[in-house]
Design an enzyme around this catalytic site. Structure first.
Site, mmCIF file in Angstrom:
data_model
loop_
_atom_site.group_PDB
_atom_site.id
_atom_site.type_symbol
_atom_site.label_atom_id
_atom_site.label_comp_id
_atom_site.label_asym_id
_atom_site.label_seq_id
_atom_site.Cartn_x
_atom_site.Cartn_y
_atom_site.Cartn_z
ATOM 1 N N LYS A 175 0.894 -1.208 -0.150
ATOM 2 C CA LYS A 175 0.004 -0.100 0.083
ATOM 3 C C LYS A 175 0.790 1.363 -0.129
ATOM 4 C CE LYS A 175 -1.776 2.909 2.872
ATOM 5 N NZ LYS A 175 -1.835 4.025 1.715
ATOM 6 N N GLU A 250 9.808 2.633 10.744
ATOM 7 C CA GLU A 250 10.922 3.557 10.615
ATOM 8 C C GLU A 250 10.018 4.950 10.351
ATOM 9 O OE1 GLU A 250 13.927 3.442 10.746
ATOM 10 O OE2 GLU A 250 14.462 1.440 10.279
ATOM 11 N N CYS A 284 13.269 12.047 6.303
ATOM 12 C CA CYS A 284 13.208 11.534 7.719
ATOM 13 C C CYS A 284 14.561 11.895 8.252
ATOM 14 C CB CYS A 284 13.083 10.284 7.750
ATOM 15 S SG CYS A 284 13.960 9.209 6.978
ATOM 16 N N GLU A 385 8.978 17.220 14.690
ATOM 17 C CA GLU A 385 9.438 17.093 13.302
ATOM 18 C C GLU A 385 8.873 18.199 12.415
ATOM 19 O OE1 GLU A 385 8.489 13.606 11.028
ATOM 20 O OE2 GLU A 385 10.594 13.391 10.506
#
Ligand code: NAD
Length: 483
Positions: A175, A250, A284, A385
């Site tokens: 997906k 992750e 990331c 973040e």
């Protein structure tokens, strides 16, 4: 009229049972619909899981070197179509064309690397306590695995999950993120053309809440490999491991670059710009905190601001453009909100800090590359973040303080230090709490032959890429053979 793309279930390209599609929009030019994709339901995901379960036994019996040959053939197809795949990637994700080509070339390397893993999937033989006994281990596939990916590396991340999953003998339900499904589809098409048997790789587009949730909950799915935000990953991990399946997540980062007083400052500035700004800061591993020794703070700041002000922002398909748009309106608003938060917290805006709307930029989600000075590590812009072209400069009195600031975060993905002192570099490598450490290199970048992943809240621990990547997708069986 844009093209409508289908799901791939059991080797057939089919519509969703919902009969509905969603638009994939170019973030640099929101008038362009790159394609329409299936708004799939949990029932579509179930059909894909069933198809995978049916295909899994024969794929598991296929010798691993043969499985590897199919990956190698897919690498050649991606290589052949590289320019075309990269152009689609830029259209749907926004990163510049050279970045998109680089990412697609990385996917080629990943398939080539894991193709060879088909000849290296070895266990071990060990002396037994008993005579005439052969004691050995083999790696066996989990069965059906689910792969859930984010939009920011739409070819590399699917490649680095799908390749080890397949070479290890698993059947996959994939997906992709709804913001960049076209590039993901090209990976599936390449494997199909390479001769992957029907049902071994199934492709289902749609929301996390429908398709993703079914993958997480369905007992037939024995492992989920996820990359994305820590909010989604944290929940997913609890749910999947709660039912006894494996889950690899992750997630985010708040990656520091430490600049010591003996650093080559031009290099430090260039590494900071690379880490913080390229790909619009949507990595990331992006650099979001520059922790700088007070002795060189002013000089570093001046050079960084000058460098950032020269960055050319625009449509990534245009030559010379260095920074593209944010992925969508939500992400644009998040970045703009954090810029406001930074100002309110007392950080000093030194560059950028606004949406860019001069035509033709008004058609996309563009933000001026932004630098904040006078940042302290307790500010939200230093802790959360942002996922945009924003970097904050934090002053440090010495190495110990810089290291303490660098480690004062719940994330631990990547970290960098700029110094010419080899002792300090090694001290940093020893004591930094990050899964990946860079010395005089940017926080970003990942070579396929070494493990990739983070510590603390950035990752659930099992590493991707490198030889260890297959560990997640396999179980070890120990065989005692008395003869
Ligand atoms: P996201 O968490 O919103 O989505 C990631 C994927 O999860 C998408 O495919 C999404 O549809 C799916 N999803 C959403 N809800 C779900 C649910 N309830 N169940 C199952 N699946 C669900 O992340 P994003 O916005 O696509 O990507 C950006 C994030 O990814 C950032 O936080 C970034 O740091 C992270 N990221 C991490 C790495 C890494 O390797 N550590 C690499 C790239 C990106």
């Amino acid at each position: 009229m844009s093209e409508t793309y289908l799901n791939c279930i059991g080797g057939e390209w089919v519509e969703s049972q919902s009969g509905e599609t969603f638009a994939n929009v170019n973030p640099a030019d929101t008038g362009e619909v790159v394609g329409r994709f299936q708004a799939s339901t949990a029932a579509d995901a179930r059909a894909a899981i069933e198809a995978a379960a049916e295909a899994a036994p024969a794929w598991r019996r296929t010798p691993a070197p043969k499985r590897g040959e199919i990956l190698a053939a897919a690498a050649r197809i991606i290589e052949r179509d590289l320019d075309d795949i990269a152009e689609g990637l830029t259209r749907e994700e926004g990163k510049t064309l050279p970045e998109a080509k680089g990412e697609t070339a990385r996917a080629v390397q990943i398939f080539d690397y894991f193709a060879q893993e088909g000849r290296r999937l070895s266990g071990e033989t060990t002396p037994s306590e008993f005579e005439r006994t052969l004691l050995y281990t083999v790696k066996e596939p989990l069965g059906v695995v689910g792969i859930i990916t984010p939009w920011n590396f739409p070819v590399a991340i699917p490649a680095w999950k799908i390749a080890p999953a397949l070479v290890a003998g698993n059947a996959v339900v994939f997906k992709p993120a709804s913001n960049a499904p076209l590039t993901a589809l090209r990976v599936v098409k390449a494997l199909e053309e390479a001769g992957l048997p029907a049902g071994v790789l199934n492709f289902v587009t749609g929301s996390g809440a429908s398709v993703g949730a079914e993958l997480a909950a369905n007992p037939e799915v024995r492992g989920i490999s996820f990359t994305g935000s820590d909010t989604v990953g944290g929940r997913l991990y609890g749910e999947v491991t709660g039912r006894g399946a494996k889950c690899q997540c992750e997630m985010g980062g708040k990656n520091p670059i430490v600049v010591m007083e003996d650093a080559d400052l031009d290099q430090a500035v260039s590494l900071t710009i690379n880490g913080a700004m390229w790909s619009t800061g949507q990595k990331c591993t992006a650099t979001s905190r520059a922790i700088v020794h007070r002795e060189v703070l002013d000089e570093f700041t001046g050079k960084l601001v000058a460098g950032v002000e020269e960055i050319k922002v625009g449509n990534g398909l245009e030559e010379g453009v260095q920074v593209g748009p944010s992925i969508d309106e939500d992400q644009l608003n998040t970045v703009l909100e954090y810029i406001e938060i930074g100002k309110q917290e007392g950080a000093k805006l030194l560059a950028g800090g606004r949406r860019l709307t001069e035509p033709p930029l008004d058609k996309g989600y563009f933000v001026a590359p932004t630098v904040f000075g006078d940042v302290t590590n307790d500010m939200r812009i230093a802790r959360e973040e942002i996922f945009g072209p924003v970097v904050g400069i934090i002053a440090a009195a010495d190495f110990e303080e810089a290291l303490a600031i660098a480690n004062d975060t719940r994330f631990g993905l990547s970290a960098s230090i700029c110094t010419r002192d080899v002792h300090r570099a090694m001290e940093f490598a020893d004591r930094i709490e990050a899964g990946m450490v860079h010395i005089n290199s940017p926080t970003v970048g990942a070579e396929v032959q070494v493990p990739f992943g983070g510590m603390k809240d950035s990752s659930t621990g099992t590493r991707e890429q490198g030889r260890v990547a297959v560990d997640f997708y396999t179980e070890t069986k120990t065989v005692y053979f008395e003869y």
